[in-house]
Design a protein around this motif. Structure first.
Motif, PDB file in Angstrom:
ATOM      1  N   ARG A 116      64.273 -24.757  12.137  1.00 15.95           N
ATOM      2  CA  ARG A 116      64.997 -23.800  11.287  1.00 15.95           C
ATOM      3  C   ARG A 116      66.017 -24.499  10.395  1.00 15.95           C
ATOM      4  O   ARG A 116      66.152 -24.151   9.213  1.00 15.95           O
ATOM      5  CB  ARG A 116      65.678 -22.729  12.133  1.00 15.95           C
ATOM      6  N   ALA A 117      66.721 -25.476  10.932  1.00 10.09           N
ATOM      7  CA  ALA A 117      67.721 -26.178  10.122  1.00 10.09           C
ATOM      8  C   ALA A 117      67.060 -26.947   8.990  1.00 10.09           C
ATOM      9  O   ALA A 117      67.573 -26.987   7.863  1.00 10.09           O
ATOM     10  CB  ALA A 117      68.542 -27.119  11.002  1.00 10.09           C
ATOM     11  N   ALA A 118      65.916 -27.558   9.272  1.00 10.48           N
ATOM     12  CA  ALA A 118      65.205 -28.306   8.232  1.00 10.48           C
ATOM     13  C   ALA A 118      64.693 -27.374   7.140  1.00 10.48           C
ATOM     14  O   ALA A 118      64.719 -27.713   5.946  1.00 10.48           O
ATOM     15  CB  ALA A 118      64.044 -29.090   8.848  1.00 10.48           C
ATOM     16  N   VAL A 119      64.227 -26.198   7.532  1.00  9.92           N
ATOM     17  CA  VAL A 119      63.750 -25.222   6.544  1.00  9.92           C
ATOM     18  C   VAL A 119      64.906 -24.738   5.678  1.00  9.92           C
ATOM     19  O   VAL A 119      64.775 -24.625   4.450  1.00  9.92           O
ATOM     20  CB  VAL A 119      63.041 -24.052   7.247  1.00  9.92           C
ATOM     21  N   ALA A 120      66.043 -24.450   6.294  1.00 11.18           N
ATOM     22  CA  ALA A 120      67.205 -24.015   5.525  1.00 11.18           C
ATOM     23  C   ALA A 120      67.636 -25.086   4.538  1.00 11.18           C
ATOM     24  O   ALA A 120      67.969 -24.792   3.380  1.00 11.18           O
ATOM     25  CB  ALA A 120      68.356 -23.667   6.470  1.00 11.18           C
ATOM     26  N   VAL A 142      53.897 -18.264  13.443  1.00 10.59           N
ATOM     27  CA  VAL A 142      54.894 -17.196  13.532  1.00 10.59           C
ATOM     28  C   VAL A 142      56.311 -17.757  13.395  1.00 10.59           C
ATOM     29  O   VAL A 142      57.120 -17.242  12.619  1.00 10.59           O
ATOM     30  CB  VAL A 142      54.742 -16.431  14.858  1.00 10.59           C
ATOM     31  N   GLY A 143      56.603 -18.827  14.134  1.00  9.77           N
ATOM     32  CA  GLY A 143      57.927 -19.427  14.043  1.00  9.77           C
ATOM     33  C   GLY A 143      58.235 -19.933  12.647  1.00  9.77           C
ATOM     34  O   GLY A 143      59.352 -19.767  12.147  1.00  9.77           O
ATOM     35  N   GLY A 144      57.246 -20.539  12.015  1.00  6.88           N
ATOM     36  CA  GLY A 144      57.453 -21.013  10.645  1.00  6.88           C
ATOM     37  C   GLY A 144      57.764 -19.885   9.688  1.00  6.88           C
ATOM     38  O   GLY A 144      58.645 -19.995   8.826  1.00  6.88           O
ATOM     39  N   ALA A 145      57.045 -18.768   9.832  1.00  6.28           N
ATOM     40  CA  ALA A 145      57.313 -17.605   8.970  1.00  6.28           C
ATOM     41  C   ALA A 145      58.723 -17.079   9.186  1.00  6.28           C
ATOM     42  O   ALA A 145      59.436 -16.743   8.219  1.00  6.28           O
ATOM     43  CB  ALA A 145      56.282 -16.515   9.242  1.00  6.28           C
ATOM     44  N   LEU A 146      59.141 -16.991  10.439  1.00  7.00           N
ATOM     45  CA  LEU A 146      60.494 -16.520  10.727  1.00  7.00           C
ATOM     46  C   LEU A 146      61.548 -17.414  10.081  1.00  7.00           C
ATOM     47  O   LEU A 146      62.527 -16.929   9.493  1.00  7.00           O
ATOM     48  CB  LEU A 146      60.717 -16.489  12.236  1.00  7.00           C
ATOM     49  N   ASN A 147      61.355 -18.719  10.187  1.00  3.23           N
ATOM     50  CA  ASN A 147      62.329 -19.656   9.626  1.00  3.23           C
ATOM     51  C   ASN A 147      62.387 -19.561   8.105  1.00  3.23           C
ATOM     52  O   ASN A 147      63.471 -19.616   7.503  1.00  3.23           O
ATOM     53  CB  ASN A 147      61.980 -21.080  10.051  1.00  3.23           C
TER      54      ASN A 147
END
Length: 253
Positions: free
Chosen positions: A65-69, A119-124
């Motif tokens: 999540r931090a990397a996506v942000a 799913v986790g990737g979409a959420l992030n």
């Protein structure tokens, strides 16, 4: 209402295969394209060089999540805040029915690995882009699914279960994000001819599918990419929470 040429589009897993075809499709329409990759740096940078100055490559593991942000912040600074998220990234997988794990050998770690990316990737991605969507009153989220949910002719249990969960998230997220002016839809494909993931598929399987498909051929990445454009276009402005199956008519939704 933003035309595609006015959009900044983030495509995950875009260094190769279907993701690269989607990036090319948006670029042809004049969009600014952020090409996300995890390990395929050379391929992603080569794709951006091919597309031209309106494309840039950005590294991030979508399960972080931090990397996506951080990636979304980099894209916003370099190209403008993403208007469109295309979640195409796929956990390592080969579409080879002979080599797949059956229920007797499959364990939860296999299922979780697929779900974490799908799913986790979409959420992030949604979490990172939501403030931008809220500020602009506009957004498009497009997930990539599979027709194996409707027709599990080859039981890729881990892959298909993760995509089914992603389809459910697509539906529920549409209700949550709709008040912000955001649509959320899925494009579900069949076997594509040909990507790195489908390269292990025996030629006889491609021929069998082509023979059963009304259009008489196996869908290509470019054909599926064109369907993704629809959900980002003004023509789909009143469509959300839907799954569009793009497989030449092989499976009915």
């Amino acid at each position: 209402m933003k035309q595609i040429a006015d959009q900044t589009v983030l495509v995950t897993g875009a260094g190769r295969g279907l993701g690269a075809a989607i990036a090319r499709a948006f670029a042809r329409q004049g969009a600014r394209v952020a090409v996300n990759y995890r390990h395929s740096q050379d391929a992603a940078e080569a794709l951006c060089a091919e597309i031209g100055p309106r494309a840039q490559a950005f590294q991030a593991d979508v399960t972080d999540r931090a990397a996506v942000a951080a990636m979304v912040a980099q894209i916003t600074e370099a190209m403008g805040a993403p208007d469109v998220l295309v979640h195409n990234a796929l956990a390592d997988f080969q579409f080879n029915g002979d080599a797949r794990k059956g229920l007797e050998t499959l364990d939860w770690a296999d299922m979780a690995a697929q779900a974490q990316v799908s799913v986790g990737g979409a959420l992030n991605l949604i979490a990172a882009a939501r403030p931008h969507f809220a500020a602009s009153g506009f957004g498009r989220v497009i997930t990539i699914g599979t027709n194996l949910v409707q027709n599990p002719v080859v039981p890729y249990h881990d892959y298909t279960a993760a995509k089914a969960a992603l389809m459910a998230l697509t539906r529920t997220a549409s209700r949550d994000l709709g008040p912000l002016g955001v649509t959320v839809n899925m494009v579900a494909g069949g076997l594509l001819r040909t990507t790195d993931a489908s390269a292990a598929t025996p030629e006889a399987v491609f021929d069998l599918i082509a023979g059963q498909t009304p259009l008489g051929h196996v869908t290509t990445p470019a054909e599926m990419a064109d369907a993704v454009l629809f959900f980002a276009s003004p023509w789909a402005r009143a469509v959300t929470g839907q799954t569009l199956i793009v497989d030449g008519g092989l499976v009915c939704g």
